[in-house]
Design a protein around this motif. Structure first.
Motif, PDB file in Angstrom:
ATOM      1  N   LEU A  31      44.865  81.697  61.919  1.00  0.00           N
ATOM      2  CA  LEU A  31      44.980  82.399  60.636  1.00  0.00           C
ATOM      3  C   LEU A  31      44.848  83.906  60.801  1.00  0.00           C
ATOM      4  CD1 LEU A  31      43.036  79.914  58.346  1.00  0.00           C
ATOM      5  CD2 LEU A  31      45.509  80.348  58.379  1.00  0.00           C
ATOM      6  N   LYS A  32      44.090  84.326  61.796  1.00  0.00           N
ATOM      7  CA  LYS A  32      43.972  85.761  62.083  1.00  0.00           C
ATOM      8  C   LYS A  32      45.264  86.271  62.736  1.00  0.00           C
ATOM      9  CE  LYS A  32      40.820  89.051  64.224  1.00  0.00           C
ATOM     10  NZ  LYS A  32      39.647  89.221  65.075  1.00  0.00           N
ATOM     11  N   ALA A  33      45.840  85.474  63.625  1.00  0.00           N
ATOM     12  CA  ALA A  33      47.065  85.864  64.326  1.00  0.00           C
ATOM     13  C   ALA A  33      48.275  85.891  63.398  1.00  0.00           C
ATOM     14  CB  ALA A  33      47.334  84.905  65.489  1.00  0.00           C
ATOM     15  N   VAL A  34      48.285  84.953  62.460  1.00  0.00           N
ATOM     16  CA  VAL A  34      49.415  84.822  61.529  1.00  0.00           C
ATOM     17  C   VAL A  34      48.845  84.764  60.108  1.00  0.00           C
ATOM     18  CG1 VAL A  34      51.483  83.488  60.964  1.00  0.00           C
ATOM     19  CG2 VAL A  34      50.613  83.469  63.309  1.00  0.00           C
ATOM     20  N   PRO A  35      48.376  85.912  59.587  1.00  0.00           N
ATOM     21  CA  PRO A  35      47.692  85.904  58.288  1.00  0.00           C
ATOM     22  C   PRO A  35      48.561  85.415  57.127  1.00  0.00           C
ATOM     23  CG  PRO A  35      47.970  88.151  59.094  1.00  0.00           C
ATOM     24  CD  PRO A  35      48.429  87.238  60.181  1.00  0.00           C
ATOM     25  N   TYR A  43      53.115  65.827  60.752  1.00  0.00           N
ATOM     26  CA  TYR A  43      52.985  64.826  61.823  1.00  0.00           C
ATOM     27  C   TYR A  43      51.524  64.418  62.006  1.00  0.00           C
ATOM     28  CZ  TYR A  43      57.817  65.958  62.967  1.00  0.00           C
ATOM     29  OH  TYR A  43      59.175  66.159  62.911  1.00  0.00           O
ATOM     30  N   HIS A  44      50.787  64.339  60.908  1.00  0.00           N
ATOM     31  CA  HIS A  44      49.389  63.897  60.898  1.00  0.00           C
ATOM     32  C   HIS A  44      48.438  64.872  61.588  1.00  0.00           C
ATOM     33  CE1 HIS A  44      50.696  59.911  59.449  1.00  0.00           C
ATOM     34  NE2 HIS A  44      51.722  60.124  60.240  1.00  0.00           N
ATOM     35  N   MET A  45      48.870  66.124  61.789  1.00  0.00           N
ATOM     36  CA  MET A  45      48.054  67.121  62.481  1.00  0.00           C
ATOM     37  C   MET A  45      47.982  68.410  61.664  1.00  0.00           C
ATOM     38  SD  MET A  45      49.587  67.004  66.349  1.00  0.00           S
ATOM     39  CE  MET A  45      51.310  66.946  65.885  1.00  0.00           C
ATOM     40  N   PRO A  46      46.925  69.195  61.861  1.00  0.00           N
ATOM     41  CA  PRO A  46      46.894  70.529  61.273  1.00  0.00           C
ATOM     42  C   PRO A  46      48.000  71.383  61.892  1.00  0.00           C
ATOM     43  CG  PRO A  46      44.708  69.885  62.045  1.00  0.00           C
ATOM     44  CD  PRO A  46      45.679  68.882  62.571  1.00  0.00           C
ATOM     45  N   ALA A  47      48.591  72.248  61.087  1.00  0.00           N
ATOM     46  CA  ALA A  47      49.651  73.117  61.565  1.00  0.00           C
ATOM     47  C   ALA A  47      49.641  74.412  60.763  1.00  0.00           C
ATOM     48  CB  ALA A  47      51.005  72.425  61.427  1.00  0.00           C
ATOM     49  N   ILE A  48      50.280  75.436  61.325  1.00  0.00           N
ATOM     50  CA  ILE A  48      50.452  76.716  60.648  1.00  0.00           C
ATOM     51  C   ILE A  48      51.947  76.902  60.437  1.00  0.00           C
ATOM     52  CG2 ILE A  48      50.210  79.233  60.837  1.00  0.00           C
ATOM     53  CD1 ILE A  48      47.534  77.857  60.436  1.00  0.00           C
ATOM     54  N   LYS A  49      52.314  77.260  59.201  1.00  0.00           N
ATOM     55  CA  LYS A  49      53.715  77.358  58.834  1.00  0.00           C
ATOM     56  C   LYS A  49      54.000  78.699  58.170  1.00  0.00           C
ATOM     57  CE  LYS A  49      57.115  75.018  55.964  1.00  0.00           C
ATOM     58  NZ  LYS A  49      57.406  73.872  55.133  1.00  0.00           N
ATOM     59  N   SER A  51      58.135  80.384  57.672  1.00  0.00           N
ATOM     60  CA  SER A  51      59.420  79.821  57.251  1.00  0.00           C
ATOM     61  C   SER A  51      59.668  78.476  57.922  1.00  0.00           C
ATOM     62  CB  SER A  51      60.561  80.791  57.597  1.00  0.00           C
ATOM     63  OG  SER A  51      60.574  81.055  58.995  1.00  0.00           O
ATOM     64  N   GLU A  52      58.900  78.185  58.949  1.00  0.00           N
ATOM     65  CA  GLU A  52      58.940  76.907  59.661  1.00  0.00           C
ATOM     66  C   GLU A  52      57.558  76.669  60.250  1.00  0.00           C
ATOM     67  OE1 GLU A  52      60.538  77.711  64.057  1.00  0.00           O
ATOM     68  OE2 GLU A  52      61.902  78.540  62.547  1.00  0.00           O
ATOM     69  N   VAL A  53      57.288  75.454  60.693  1.00  0.00           N
ATOM     70  CA  VAL A  53      56.006  75.200  61.355  1.00  0.00           C
ATOM     71  C   VAL A  53      56.025  75.930  62.692  1.00  0.00           C
ATOM     72  CG1 VAL A  53      54.498  73.472  62.389  1.00  0.00           C
ATOM     73  CG2 VAL A  53      55.575  73.001  60.199  1.00  0.00           C
ATOM     74  N   LEU A  54      55.009  76.737  62.910  1.00  0.00           N
ATOM     75  CA  LEU A  54      54.922  77.524  64.143  1.00  0.00           C
ATOM     76  C   LEU A  54      54.218  76.749  65.245  1.00  0.00           C
ATOM     77  CD1 LEU A  54      53.872  80.989  62.662  1.00  0.00           C
ATOM     78  CD2 LEU A  54      56.190  80.116  63.099  1.00  0.00           C
ATOM     79  N   VAL A  55      53.033  76.226  64.936  1.00  0.00           N
ATOM     80  CA  VAL A  55      52.236  75.493  65.921  1.00  0.00           C
ATOM     81  C   VAL A  55      51.463  74.381  65.228  1.00  0.00           C
ATOM     82  CG1 VAL A  55      51.954  77.462  67.501  1.00  0.00           C
ATOM     83  CG2 VAL A  55      50.242  77.052  65.747  1.00  0.00           C
ATOM     84  N   ILE A 103      46.024  81.316  72.692  1.00  0.00           N
ATOM     85  CA  ILE A 103      46.399  80.576  71.488  1.00  0.00           C
ATOM     86  C   ILE A 103      46.983  81.538  70.454  1.00  0.00           C
ATOM     87  CG2 ILE A 103      45.395  79.349  69.492  1.00  0.00           C
ATOM     88  CD1 ILE A 103      43.517  77.947  71.585  1.00  0.00           C
ATOM     89  N   SER A 104      46.341  82.680  70.284  1.00  0.00           N
ATOM     90  CA  SER A 104      46.801  83.707  69.357  1.00  0.00           C
ATOM     91  C   SER A 104      48.144  84.285  69.787  1.00  0.00           C
ATOM     92  CB  SER A 104      45.753  84.818  69.265  1.00  0.00           C
ATOM     93  OG  SER A 104      46.206  85.858  68.448  1.00  0.00           O
ATOM     94  N   ASP A 105      48.258  84.648  71.066  1.00  0.00           N
ATOM     95  CA  ASP A 105      49.505  85.232  71.573  1.00  0.00           C
ATOM     96  C   ASP A 105      50.689  84.281  71.385  1.00  0.00           C
ATOM     97  OD1 ASP A 105      48.071  87.484  72.321  1.00  0.00           O
ATOM     98  OD2 ASP A 105      48.058  86.998  74.472  1.00  0.00           O
ATOM     99  N   ILE A 106      50.465  83.015  71.628  1.00  0.00           N
ATOM    100  CA  ILE A 106      51.537  82.030  71.472  1.00  0.00           C
ATOM    101  C   ILE A 106      51.921  81.906  69.993  1.00  0.00           C
ATOM    102  CG2 ILE A 106      52.051  79.551  71.622  1.00  0.00           C
ATOM    103  CD1 ILE A 106      50.519  79.605  74.343  1.00  0.00           C
ATOM    104  N   ALA A 107      50.950  81.897  69.104  1.00  0.00           N
ATOM    105  CA  ALA A 107      51.248  81.815  67.664  1.00  0.00           C
ATOM    106  C   ALA A 107      52.049  83.032  67.212  1.00  0.00           C
ATOM    107  CB  ALA A 107      49.958  81.693  66.860  1.00  0.00           C
ATOM    108  N   ILE A 108      51.694  84.211  67.698  1.00  0.00           N
ATOM    109  CA  ILE A 108      52.426  85.433  67.348  1.00  0.00           C
ATOM    110  C   ILE A 108      53.852  85.364  67.898  1.00  0.00           C
ATOM    111  CG2 ILE A 108      52.529  87.932  67.770  1.00  0.00           C
ATOM    112  CD1 ILE A 108      49.368  87.808  67.626  1.00  0.00           C
TER     113      ILE A 108
END
Length: 128
Positions: A31-35, A43-49, A51-55, A103-108
């Motif tokens: 959430l800090k990396a992608v505010p 898919y039954h998992m937490p995700a960050i979205k 315009s699309e699901v990122l991770v 983890i942050s770098d990959i999300a960014i």
């Protein structure tokens, strides 16, 4: 298949306090990396979205799975050399410290991919 949680909190509640703590650290890092990211269950998992699901991320039997799709696995190959990876997944063993910067770098990186994809989609729309 596992039951589908109705919220991130419900998903976290299924695990021990130690695992919940690791999941919460990943959540806060993302959430800090992608505010602008929205938390979803996919898919039954937490995700960050955006315009699309990122991770996606999930607690597994012996590790936390981090699922950023295939391209980041290739892009961050050197940084991921100490982890078991597959086409779109990274395994972070419970007995290792979480690589929060990675983890942050990959999300960014994924956010930038999503922005480019959305821009290309818009350009395509305008042409047709």
């Amino acid at each position: 298949m596992n039951p589908k949680p109705s919220s991130i909190e419900e998903y976290f509640s299924w695990f021990s306090p130690e695992i919940q703590e690791k999941l919460q650290l990943i959540r806060e890092t993302l959430l800090k990396a992608v505010p602008e990211g929205k938390e979803v269950i996919s898919y039954h998992m937490p995700a960050i979205k955006t315009s699309e699901v990122l991770v996606y991320y999930a607690a597994q039997k012996n590790h936390i799975g981090y699922y950023p799709t295939n391209q980041p696995i290739i892009e961050f190959k050197k940084e991921l050399s100490g982890y078991v990876t597959s086409k779109g997944a990274i395994q972070i063993p419970y007995d290792q410290e979480l690589p929060l910067k990675l983890i942050s770098d990959i999300a960014i990186f994924r956010r930038e991919q999503a922005i480019l994809a959305a821009e290309q989609k818009q350009k395509k729309k305008k042409k047709s």
